[in-house]
Enzyme design. Sequence first.
Site, PDB file in Angstrom:
ATOM      1  N   SER A  89      68.989   8.255  32.535  1.00 45.08           N
ATOM      2  CA  SER A  89      67.502   8.514  32.438  1.00 45.08           C
ATOM      3  C   SER A  89      67.327   9.926  33.231  1.00 45.08           C
ATOM      4  O   SER A  89      67.506  10.968  32.331  1.00 45.08           O
ATOM      5  CB  SER A  89      66.482   8.137  32.401  1.00 45.08           C
ATOM      6  N   ASN A 104      63.490   5.588  43.542  1.00 43.36           N
ATOM      7  CA  ASN A 104      62.356   4.389  43.452  1.00 43.36           C
ATOM      8  C   ASN A 104      62.965   3.986  44.977  1.00 43.36           C
ATOM      9  O   ASN A 104      63.800   3.677  45.567  1.00 43.36           O
ATOM     10  CB  ASN A 104      62.631   4.030  42.967  1.00 43.36           C
ATOM     11  N   GLU A 154      66.146  -2.379  42.249  1.00 43.45           N
ATOM     12  CA  GLU A 154      66.386  -2.039  43.652  1.00 43.45           C
ATOM     13  C   GLU A 154      65.532  -2.569  43.982  1.00 43.45           C
ATOM     14  O   GLU A 154      64.874  -2.718  45.050  1.00 43.45           O
ATOM     15  CB  GLU A 154      66.093  -1.220  42.537  1.00 43.45           C
ATOM     16  N   LYS A 202      54.559   5.642  46.492  1.00 39.53           N
ATOM     17  CA  LYS A 202      54.743   5.162  45.585  1.00 39.53           C
ATOM     18  C   LYS A 202      55.067   3.996  45.572  1.00 39.53           C
ATOM     19  O   LYS A 202      55.580   3.249  44.698  1.00 39.53           O
ATOM     20  CB  LYS A 202      56.182   6.923  44.965  1.00 39.53           C
ATOM     21  N   ASN A 250      56.377  -3.491  39.161  1.00 41.47           N
ATOM     22  CA  ASN A 250      58.410  -4.063  39.113  1.00 41.47           C
ATOM     23  C   ASN A 250      58.387  -5.517  39.044  1.00 41.47           C
ATOM     24  O   ASN A 250      58.752  -6.065  38.113  1.00 41.47           O
ATOM     25  CB  ASN A 250      58.690  -3.059  39.831  1.00 41.47           C
ATOM     26  N   GLY A 265      74.524  10.906  39.540  1.00 33.65           N
ATOM     27  CA  GLY A 265      73.947  10.536  38.056  1.00 33.65           C
ATOM     28  C   GLY A 265      73.556  10.918  37.254  1.00 33.65           C
ATOM     29  O   GLY A 265      73.282  11.899  36.679  1.00 33.65           O
TER      30      GLY A 265
END
Lengths: 296, 296
Positions: free
Chosen positions: A10, A100, A258, A179, A187, A7
Amino acid sequence: MKVAVVGAGSIGLLYAIRTQEAGHEVTLFVRREQQIELICNKGIQVEGESMMYDIHVKNIMDISGAFDLIIIATKQTHVKKIVELVKVNEIVAPLLFLQNGMGHIEDIHEIINPTAIGIIEHGARKLSDRTVAHTGVGVTRIAAVTMKQEDLIIYKQMLESSHFPYKLENDWFEVMSDKLIINAVINPLTSIFKVVNGEVVNNPNLFRIAKKLCEEACDALGKASVEYHLDRVKKVAMQTKDNHSSMLEDIKNGRRTEIEGISGYLLKRANDELPYTTFVYEGVQAMQQMDRREYE
Amino acid sequence: MKVAVVGAGSIGLLYAIRTQEAGHEVTLFVRREQQIELICNKGIQVEGESMMYDIHVKNIMDISGAFDLIIIATKQTHVKKIVELVKVNEIVAPLLFLQNGMGHIEDIHEIINPTAIGIIEHGARKLSDRTVAHTGVGVTRIAAVTMKQEDLIIYKQMLESSHFPYKLENDWFEVMSDKLIINAVINPLTSIFKVVNGEVVNNPNLFRIAKKLCEEACDALGKASVEYHLDRVKKVAMQTKDNHSSMLEDIKNGRRTEIEGISGYLLKRANDELPYTTFVYEGVQAMQQMDRREYE
């Protein structure tokens, strides 16, 4: 070590650079031929740093070979496919997952490779197919899933440097779910209301919804101290107060979010109904499907 | 009859015209001097119809005089003020209230004037301070609150015409609360997701939220048949599928919405928690306060 990074968003770009910097031989696996060509010709770079990194780059479909470690830095929505490729190509190297949310945990459990997860507390933004901005230096919290703890300690020592630290955690579920709570509040709420992260705390009406979302997430994950987690949500929202969440960025750019691995995971785990979480889950799904022309 | 119409938005303009058309002497009461001057000079008009109506127009602060009926066509958020003016000026004329939502019902009960309510099933859009588009011909359902039923029958006969019908209803709470359910689903949902009304039905994720909002509204209002009311929501959303709801229009134009009298009314009445209604209530309140520059 020979390290594969899968991947080149970023996170992939940042971890490829910092891992090569730490002295390892990195191969970056990407999907698009255009990006392969660009990186082959020009290498990759952190914005504001003069060093340019020549990195092996290959198409993800050609993944094979003997690696000491494979770092999976794709979005969660692509993990299933990567896991299949690893199986099909009989790759036995240990895998470190950096996603995530928790939607990929089931997929991880399907493979025989030793696995670990990492929770990233860095700020990073992709500027181009070969450049990443390292906007906030943090830590990578890693925990073994099926990997032996003593092996993970060795990887930690080999991967980290003074300006790119790793921290060992004992319980992968604990660190991932802590998290997840933050992601499950900030989000979807910032995506639906199209606001910067700070508004989750600064707008009293949104904060009341945030509190409910936090309560539901704690409930679904069996976390007793809602206060503690709400405090963490506040802290992260204020530390990133002028930023758009990754989910809002996805919505703005018409990309798949996500949401399934974040709010969707909570809904699957929950014994009770989670109305606020259901609302944002359905809402973000709706936004993903909507024709943006309908309202501008 | 001498009829006063208070408020010159889309509904005020339309009812002033149709009432004058039915043969009555209408005085329109408005807030802004600019609008008074314009209507004095040019009259008011329905778009696409050649007839121009010279109508008495006055500042609402100067309301007084002997009227046979006063039609209150302001937004719900202004009703309290109008009711005070009526009291202070010792106006005894019967009042017909045309607001959405039910937030003004308490205010109505504070006055001694005979009162009735009207539920508007017309489509109307204000094009300018003196022009209204009559986008859908429907019916005005009227019901007595403190007015005698036999008096209301007389008003109905006098106000209506073949192309502007009124329909008598027996139970004001029934007809208002039926309409409230529709508003409590379509208005906040289209405002938060910034979509046309049809999406409430056509987007399966939004429709699942709509269903929950409808269930909660029925619960708060003691309505047994959720199915029936959900069907009505669907019907109205599809009949107006390409329209923006009035609440979305308010949000887009930075105006105060009627959320307090719609979702806020349900929350006040409810015995149980209404999580989906709370979400949209807090969400719309948040949007009202938000600095639009934060995300564009």
